[in-house]
Design a protein around this motif. Structure first.
Motif, PDB file in Angstrom:
ATOM      1  N   ALA A  65       0.846  -1.187   0.000  1.00 35.43           N
ATOM      2  CA  ALA A  65       0.000   0.000   0.000  1.00 35.43           C
ATOM      3  C   ALA A  65       0.888   1.245   0.000  1.00 35.43           C
ATOM      4  O   ALA A  65       2.016   1.206   0.506  1.00 35.43           O
ATOM      5  N   ASP A 102       0.696   3.777   1.807  1.00 32.41           N
ATOM      6  CA  ASP A 102       0.947   4.209   3.185  1.00 32.41           C
ATOM      7  C   ASP A 102       1.402   3.053   4.085  1.00 32.41           C
ATOM      8  O   ASP A 102       1.151   3.063   5.293  1.00 32.41           O
ATOM      9  N   VAL A 103       2.118   2.094   3.511  1.00 34.89           N
ATOM     10  CA  VAL A 103       2.597   0.960   4.298  1.00 34.89           C
ATOM     11  C   VAL A 103       3.474   1.446   5.444  1.00 34.89           C
ATOM     12  O   VAL A 103       4.231   2.408   5.291  1.00 34.89           O
ATOM     13  N   GLU A 104       3.330   0.787   6.575  1.00 32.55           N
ATOM     14  CA  GLU A 104       4.216   1.034   7.709  1.00 32.55           C
ATOM     15  C   GLU A 104       5.130  -0.177   7.839  1.00 32.55           C
ATOM     16  O   GLU A 104       4.654  -1.308   7.888  1.00 32.55           O
ATOM     17  N   THR A 158       5.986   5.054   4.411  1.00 35.92           N
ATOM     18  CA  THR A 158       5.421   5.053   3.058  1.00 35.92           C
ATOM     19  C   THR A 158       6.115   3.989   2.213  1.00 35.92           C
ATOM     20  O   THR A 158       7.233   3.561   2.510  1.00 35.92           O
ATOM     21  N   ARG A 159       5.428   3.601   1.144  1.00 34.29           N
ATOM     22  CA  ARG A 159       6.020   2.645   0.204  1.00 34.29           C
ATOM     23  C   ARG A 159       7.286   3.226  -0.419  1.00 34.29           C
ATOM     24  O   ARG A 159       8.292   2.530  -0.540  1.00 34.29           O
ATOM     25  N   TRP A 195      -1.999  -8.194   5.558  1.00 36.59           N
ATOM     26  CA  TRP A 195      -2.475  -8.116   4.177  1.00 36.59           C
ATOM     27  C   TRP A 195      -3.920  -7.608   4.168  1.00 36.59           C
ATOM     28  O   TRP A 195      -4.752  -8.080   4.934  1.00 36.59           O
ATOM     29  N   ARG A 196      -4.206  -6.664   3.273  1.00 41.28           N
ATOM     30  CA  ARG A 196      -5.572  -6.161   3.092  1.00 41.28           C
ATOM     31  C   ARG A 196      -6.100  -6.658   1.747  1.00 41.28           C
ATOM     32  O   ARG A 196      -5.399  -6.562   0.727  1.00 41.28           O
ATOM     33  N   ARG A 214      -8.868  -5.798  -0.890  1.00 41.35           N
ATOM     34  CA  ARG A 214      -9.815  -4.763  -1.296  1.00 41.35           C
ATOM     35  C   ARG A 214     -10.042  -4.880  -2.797  1.00 41.35           C
ATOM     36  O   ARG A 214      -9.077  -4.858  -3.568  1.00 41.35           O
ATOM     37  N   THR A 253      -2.947  -6.322  -0.763  1.00 41.35           N
ATOM     38  CA  THR A 253      -1.804  -5.436  -0.584  1.00 41.35           C
ATOM     39  C   THR A 253      -1.333  -5.518   0.868  1.00 41.35           C
ATOM     40  O   THR A 253      -2.113  -5.799   1.783  1.00 41.35           O
ATOM     41  N   THR A 297      -0.162  -3.799   4.199  1.00 41.59           N
ATOM     42  CA  THR A 297      -0.360  -2.510   4.867  1.00 41.59           C
ATOM     43  C   THR A 297       0.606  -2.295   6.031  1.00 41.59           C
ATOM     44  O   THR A 297       0.889  -1.152   6.383  1.00 41.59           O
ATOM     45  N   ARG A 298       1.063  -3.367   6.647  1.00 42.74           N
ATOM     46  CA  ARG A 298       1.990  -3.278   7.781  1.00 42.74           C
ATOM     47  C   ARG A 298       2.970  -4.432   7.699  1.00 42.74           C
ATOM     48  O   ARG A 298       2.588  -5.552   7.360  1.00 42.74           O
TER      49      ARG A 298
END
Length: 162
Positions: A62, A64-66, A77-78, A138-139, A141, A146, A148-149
């Protein structure tokens, strides 16, 4: 007496249902899906000295991945994470999943949590001297998975290291 039995019966049913849920393994399809995604993201990572593969790796994350790394710090961010990957990993080492360590848990109405142990091998020598625990969120959507963390922690020498 009937009201007491009714409450006890409900409590018994709830207890049995909770035990059945706790003992229920992750769905096999979810396990296979996340295992395949893990293979895809890290196959691209392992070849990220090639800019096309670096972009393929980046596409799994994502915007805005952490990314939390116990020895490297945090990126938010990615773009920052991929810049670090290009600078510190690509062409230097590869990652492999330790066999039998992958665990997957569903996250209701969101996706899944992947946990395991990964080992790092030096490019050119194939010496695998370090490993760490990892957790990936993993999200799902619109049919797209994707990341996300990411947490990569507990970095240590591999047990195979003399």
């Amino acid at each position: 007496m009937k009201a007491v039995f009714g409450r006890c019966g409900i409590a018994l049913v709830a207890t049995v249902a909770m035990a059945a849920y706790a003992a229920k393994p992750e769905p096999p399809l979810l396990q296979a899906t996340i295992a395949a995604l893990d293979t895809s993201v890290f196959d691209a990572f392992n070849h990220c000295a090639d800019p096309v593969q670096l972009q393929a790796h980046a596409a799994h994350f994502a915007d805005d991945v952490e990314f939390y790394h116990d020895t490297g710090g945090v990126t938010w961010t990615r773009d920052a994470m991929i810049a670090n990957t290009a600078k510190y990993a690509c062409g230097h080492y590869t990652r492999e999943l330790v066999a039998g360590s992958l665990q997957v848990s569903p996250v209701k109405d969101f996706g899944a949590i992947e946990h395991g142990v990964h080992r790092f091998c030096q490019v050119g020598t194939d010496r695998c001297e370090g490993e760490a625990d990892f957790t990936i969120v993993w999200r799902l959507r619109d049919g797209q998975w994707t990341i996300t963390r990411v947490l990569s922690y507990g970095h240590r020498p591999s047990p195979a290291t003399p």
